[in-house]
Motif scaffolding. Structure first.
Motif, short mmCIF file in Angstrom:
data_model
loop_
_atom_site.label_atom_id
_atom_site.label_comp_id
_atom_site.label_asym_id
_atom_site.label_seq_id
_atom_site.Cartn_x
_atom_site.Cartn_y
_atom_site.Cartn_z
N SER A 1 0.81 -1.21 0.00
CA SER A 1 0.00 0.00 0.00
C SER A 1 0.84 1.26 0.00
N LEU A 2 2.05 1.21 0.54
CA LEU A 2 2.92 2.38 0.55
C LEU A 2 3.50 2.68 -0.83
N HIS A 3 3.36 1.76 -1.77
CA HIS A 3 3.92 1.94 -3.11
C HIS A 3 2.84 2.20 -4.15
N GLU A 4 1.61 2.35 -3.73
CA GLU A 4 0.49 2.60 -4.63
C GLU A 4 0.20 4.09 -4.71
N PRO A 5 -0.25 4.57 -5.88
CA PRO A 5 -0.65 5.99 -5.98
C PRO A 5 -1.76 6.33 -5.00
N TYR A 6 -1.77 7.56 -4.55
CA TYR A 6 -2.80 8.02 -3.62
C TYR A 6 -3.22 9.43 -4.00
N ALA A 7 -4.39 9.83 -3.53
CA ALA A 7 -4.95 11.15 -3.87
C ALA A 7 -4.88 12.07 -2.66
N LEU A 8 -4.62 13.36 -2.95
CA LEU A 8 -4.69 14.41 -1.94
C LEU A 8 -5.41 15.60 -2.55
N GLN A 9 -6.05 16.37 -1.71
CA GLN A 9 -6.70 17.59 -2.17
C GLN A 9 -5.78 18.77 -1.89
N ASP B 1 -6.86 25.79 -5.81
CA ASP B 1 -7.34 25.40 -4.51
C ASP B 1 -8.47 24.38 -4.65
N ARG B 2 -8.41 23.30 -3.87
CA ARG B 2 -9.42 22.26 -3.77
C ARG B 2 -9.40 21.26 -4.94
N CYS B 3 -8.47 21.39 -5.89
CA CYS B 3 -8.37 20.35 -6.92
C CYS B 3 -7.74 19.11 -6.27
N VAL B 4 -7.87 17.98 -6.93
CA VAL B 4 -7.33 16.72 -6.42
C VAL B 4 -6.14 16.32 -7.27
N VAL B 5 -5.06 15.91 -6.61
CA VAL B 5 -3.88 15.41 -7.31
C VAL B 5 -3.66 13.96 -6.93
N ILE B 6 -3.15 13.20 -7.90
CA ILE B 6 -2.78 11.81 -7.66
C ILE B 6 -1.26 11.77 -7.59
N ILE B 7 -0.74 11.14 -6.55
CA ILE B 7 0.70 11.10 -6.30
C ILE B 7 1.21 9.67 -6.45
N GLY C 1 9.68 18.91 -12.33
CA GLY C 1 8.58 18.00 -12.03
C GLY C 1 7.81 18.50 -10.82
N PHE C 2 6.54 18.14 -10.77
CA PHE C 2 5.70 18.52 -9.63
C PHE C 2 5.81 17.43 -8.58
N VAL C 3 6.19 17.81 -7.36
CA VAL C 3 6.51 16.83 -6.33
C VAL C 3 5.77 17.08 -5.03
N PHE C 4 5.66 16.01 -4.28
CA PHE C 4 5.26 16.06 -2.89
C PHE C 4 6.54 15.73 -2.14
N ALA C 5 7.05 16.68 -1.35
CA ALA C 5 8.35 16.51 -0.72
C ALA C 5 8.29 16.87 0.75
N GLU C 6 9.25 16.34 1.49
CA GLU C 6 9.38 16.68 2.90
C GLU C 6 10.69 17.43 3.10
N VAL C 7 10.59 18.60 3.72
CA VAL C 7 11.77 19.43 3.99
C VAL C 7 11.80 19.72 5.49
N GLU C 8 12.84 19.22 6.15
CA GLU C 8 12.99 19.47 7.59
C GLU C 8 11.71 19.13 8.36
N VAL D 1 5.70 11.97 -6.94
CA VAL D 1 5.48 12.95 -8.01
C VAL D 1 4.01 12.98 -8.36
N ILE D 2 3.55 14.14 -8.77
CA ILE D 2 2.15 14.30 -9.16
C ILE D 2 2.00 13.72 -10.56
N ILE D 3 1.10 12.75 -10.71
CA ILE D 3 0.90 12.11 -12.02
C ILE D 3 -0.45 12.47 -12.64
N GLN D 4 -1.32 13.10 -11.85
CA GLN D 4 -2.64 13.45 -12.37
C GLN D 4 -3.23 14.59 -11.57
N ARG D 5 -3.99 15.43 -12.26
CA ARG D 5 -4.73 16.52 -11.62
C ARG D 5 -6.18 16.41 -12.05
#
Length: 128
Positions: A12-20, A32-38, A48-55, A95-99
């Motif tokens: 499950s940690l390797h499957e795409p997931y959605a966030l708003q 604002d309020r669109c959904v992205v698939i990561i 590239g459009f990313v979901f990243a953790e900084v500090e 990485v964001i693969i869909q909007r």
């Protein structure tokens, strides 16, 4: 969308997931309020459009690495400053693969992009 906990184990940690998207930092491409698939991954091409953790804080931004090796996360909305990555503890979570905006879908494909390449190939499916 700067903080949340990834939960699950195994596959499950390797499957795409959605966030708003919450906020206007990535407008106009990601309103604002669109959904992205990561797609979970630990690397991405420049621009590239990313979901990243900084500090310890999680961000949705555009990753940019220039020819001098300078790395930063960039908000598409010019009202927000860049996040300089050099010297900080950070990692790419996916990485964001869909909007999706009200059933209008756009795909982002990084498969043919080297890790220091240019922007992702975008496929707009809204007119199909």
């Amino acid at each position: 969308m700067s903080k949340f906990e990834l939960e699950g184990s195994g596959c499950s940690l390797h499957e795409p997931y959605a966030l708003q998207v919450l906020g206007n930092e990535m407008e106009p491409e990601f309103p604002d309020r669109c959904v992205v698939i990561i797609e979970p991954t630990d690397h991405c091409p420049s621009h590239g459009f990313v979901f990243a953790e900084v500090e310890g804080v999680r961000w949705f931004r555009q990753y940019v690495r220039d020819e001098t090796g300078r790395e930063r996360l960039v908000a598409l909305n010019a009202l927000y400053p860049d996040i300089e990555l050099n010297g900080l503890e950070w990692s790419v979570l996916g990485v964001i693969i869909q909007r999706n905006i009200r059933r209008q879908v756009k795909h982002y494909d990084y498969a043919d992009q080297p890790s220091s390449g240019t922007a992702a190939q975008i496929t707009d499916l809204t007119s199909q």
